[in-house]
Design a protein around this motif. Structure first.
Motif, mmCIF file in Angstrom:
data_model
loop_
_atom_site.group_PDB
_atom_site.id
_atom_site.type_symbol
_atom_site.label_atom_id
_atom_site.label_comp_id
_atom_site.label_asym_id
_atom_site.label_seq_id
_atom_site.Cartn_x
_atom_site.Cartn_y
_atom_site.Cartn_z
ATOM 1 N N SER A 197 27.112 1.536 -73.010
ATOM 2 C CA SER A 197 28.211 2.437 -72.643
ATOM 3 C C SER A 197 27.737 3.489 -71.646
ATOM 4 N N PRO A 198 28.635 3.969 -70.792
ATOM 5 C CA PRO A 198 28.257 5.032 -69.861
ATOM 6 C C PRO A 198 27.852 6.319 -70.584
ATOM 7 N N GLN A 199 28.440 6.569 -71.754
ATOM 8 C CA GLN A 199 28.075 7.762 -72.527
ATOM 9 C C GLN A 199 26.610 7.697 -72.961
ATOM 10 N N GLU A 200 26.179 6.527 -73.416
ATOM 11 C CA GLU A 200 24.785 6.342 -73.808
ATOM 12 C C GLU A 200 23.862 6.481 -72.599
ATOM 13 N N ALA A 201 24.315 5.995 -71.452
ATOM 14 C CA ALA A 201 23.515 6.118 -70.228
ATOM 15 C C ALA A 201 23.278 7.587 -69.878
ATOM 16 N N VAL A 202 24.307 8.414 -70.053
ATOM 17 C CA VAL A 202 24.193 9.851 -69.759
ATOM 18 C C VAL A 202 23.243 10.532 -70.742
ATOM 19 N N ILE A 203 23.452 10.281 -72.035
ATOM 20 C CA ILE A 203 22.644 10.938 -73.061
ATOM 21 C C ILE A 203 21.177 10.516 -72.977
ATOM 22 N N SER A 204 20.923 9.221 -72.819
ATOM 23 C CA SER A 204 19.535 8.750 -72.769
ATOM 24 C C SER A 204 18.829 9.264 -71.522
ATOM 25 N N CYS A 205 19.565 9.451 -70.443
ATOM 26 C CA CYS A 205 18.977 10.041 -69.240
ATOM 27 C C CYS A 205 18.541 11.477 -69.522
ATOM 28 N N ALA A 206 19.440 12.251 -70.130
ATOM 29 C CA ALA A 206 19.127 13.644 -70.432
ATOM 30 C C ALA A 206 17.922 13.753 -71.365
ATOM 31 N N GLU A 207 17.902 12.949 -72.406
ATOM 32 C CA GLU A 207 16.784 12.991 -73.357
ATOM 33 C C GLU A 207 15.454 12.692 -72.668
ATOM 34 N N SER A 208 15.471 11.722 -71.764
ATOM 35 C CA SER A 208 14.231 11.344 -71.086
ATOM 36 C C SER A 208 13.765 12.415 -70.095
ATOM 37 N N LEU A 209 14.704 13.184 -69.553
ATOM 38 C CA LEU A 209 14.329 14.272 -68.646
ATOM 39 C C LEU A 209 13.548 15.346 -69.387
ATOM 40 N N PHE A 210 13.910 15.590 -70.642
ATOM 41 C CA PHE A 210 13.142 16.536 -71.463
ATOM 42 C C PHE A 210 11.791 15.946 -71.851
ATOM 43 N N LEU A 211 11.778 14.657 -72.211
ATOM 44 C CA LEU A 211 10.520 14.013 -72.612
ATOM 45 C C LEU A 211 9.496 14.002 -71.487
ATOM 46 N N ASN A 212 9.984 13.929 -70.247
ATOM 47 C CA ASN A 212 9.094 13.886 -69.091
ATOM 48 C C ASN A 212 8.894 15.254 -68.445
ATOM 49 N N ASN A 213 9.353 16.296 -69.140
ATOM 50 C CA ASN A 213 9.153 17.686 -68.706
ATOM 51 C C ASN A 213 9.778 18.004 -67.356
ATOM 52 N N ILE A 214 10.811 17.268 -66.997
ATOM 53 C CA ILE A 214 11.556 17.575 -65.775
ATOM 54 C C ILE A 214 12.564 18.678 -66.068
ATOM 55 N N LEU A 215 13.090 18.656 -67.268
ATOM 56 C CA LEU A 215 13.920 19.746 -67.781
ATOM 57 C C LEU A 215 13.175 20.417 -68.926
ATOM 58 N N LYS A 216 13.308 21.713 -69.010
ATOM 59 C CA LYS A 216 12.641 22.486 -70.074
ATOM 60 C C LYS A 216 13.655 22.957 -71.100
#
Length: 340
Positions: A321-340
């Motif tokens: 789903s596009p909703q899952e695509a959005v959420i998983s993207c956000a989660e990975s940005l935190f995991l990779n320290n791109i977002l704090k």
């Protein structure tokens, strides 16, 4: 499985996901990159997602170098041609994108045909399907039969024009050269989903800009969204399925406005300051006079209706789903320290 797959631009967002899925299915994979400087880092990234890292090797190859591809494509069964120039800044000239995208594709196809490669799956873009359109044309649902008019500069970007020109050149080559090489093209919308490292796809900037305070309010724009893992799955289905020979497939999972993406993120991160107020289109147009990068998003004020039924019905594709695509993207940005 002894089949060998060459994947171009292995360090890219989509290409690394395709590589992981291929390795997990037992394929041997050769990934191309511009230099060996990234060998260790991309291997380390991919290794965390597969037990078959021993089946991965690398080759240095530049799209514009027509002298290397004969050697690189030798003894290869399939090619996943994913690499394409996509700068984060608008190019000064279309030729910066058009020439390497077109010539690089032709270099690969010529060598693939010479070496008896069975099939090439080329990553194109929805940008090669749904743009360069009149208002009347945008009233209908667009399918794989539709092509972007790259001569319509008002309703295309340099990137969309490059993807259109490159894909047309690919189909022209296999049609007119009287060869046995099979071609399939995949046309994804905006690709989200989990990034694997700090070198991420440009579409992830959609989520970053909503979560890092870049926008106090949001442009009134919309996108066809697709999860990177679903695109990788479709690219492999298109490689394996006899049905896919000689066809194009649109890869989208659903349509979201930027406001809807903001609301999804706000639901996941309620304590984070995420804008949900939309800017009127005339304000975005005015701001684009001072921020040239905003000009490209003005094309996304239209709902470009597309259908993914061909991939679903012919290849059994089941997109996330596009909703899952959005959420998983956000989660990975935190995991990779791109977002704090």
């Amino acid at each position: 499985m002894n089949n060998k797959v060459l994947i171009t631009g292995i360090t890219g967002f989509l290409a690394s996901h395709i590589t992981i899925q291929l390795l997990n299915k037992g394929y041997k994979v050769i990934g191309t990159l511009r230099s060996h400087d990234r060998n260790d880092s991309i291997k380390s990234t991919i290794e965390t997602h597969t037990k078959n890292i021993h089946n991965l090797s690398f080759a240095v190859a530049d799209l514009n170098d027509d002298t290397v591809w004969d050697a690189v494509t030798r003894d290869v069964d399939f090619i996943q041609h994913v690499a394409s120039p996509h700068p984060r800044q608008a190019p000064k000239s279309d030729d910066e994108l058009l020439l390497p995208a077109k010539q690089g594709t032709l270099n690969i196809l010529k060598s693939a045909a010479k070496n008896g490669v069975k099939r090439v799956v080329m990553t194109s873009s929805l940008g090669a399907v749904a743009y360069g359109k009149s208002y009347e044309e945008l009233e209908k649902t667009l399918s794989e039969e539709d092509w972007t008019d790259e001569t319509n500069l008002a309703d295309t970007t340099a990137y969309y024009r490059s993807k259109t020109v490159a894909e047309k050149a690919a189909w022209g080559f296999v049609s007119y050269e009287n060869i046995d090489l099979e071609l399939v093209t995949i046309c994804p919308g905006a690709i989200l989903g989990p990034i694997l490292e700090s070198d991420f796809g440009t579409s992830a900037n959609i989520v970053i800009s909503l979560m890092d305070g870049s926008f106090p309010a949001i442009p009134k724009i919309e996108f066809d969204i697709v999860d990177v893992r679903s695109v990788a799955d479709l690219q492999i289905l298109a490689m394996e399925s006899p049905t896919a020979k000689g066809k194009r497939y649109i890869a989208t999972a659903g349509h979201l406005t930027l406001k809807e993406i903001s609301q999804i993120l706000k639901g996941k991160y309620p304590n984070r300051k995420i804008p949900v107020t939309e800017l009127p289109n005339f304000v975005t147009k005015f701001l684009s006079l001072f921020q040239p990068m905003l000009k490209s998003i003005l094309l996304e004020t239209h709902n470009r209706k597309t259908t993914n039924k061909k991939a679903i019905n012919e290849l059994g594709w089941v997109p996330t789903s596009p909703q899952e695509a959005v959420i998983s993207c956000a989660e990975s940005l935190f995991l990779n320290n791109i977002l704090k």
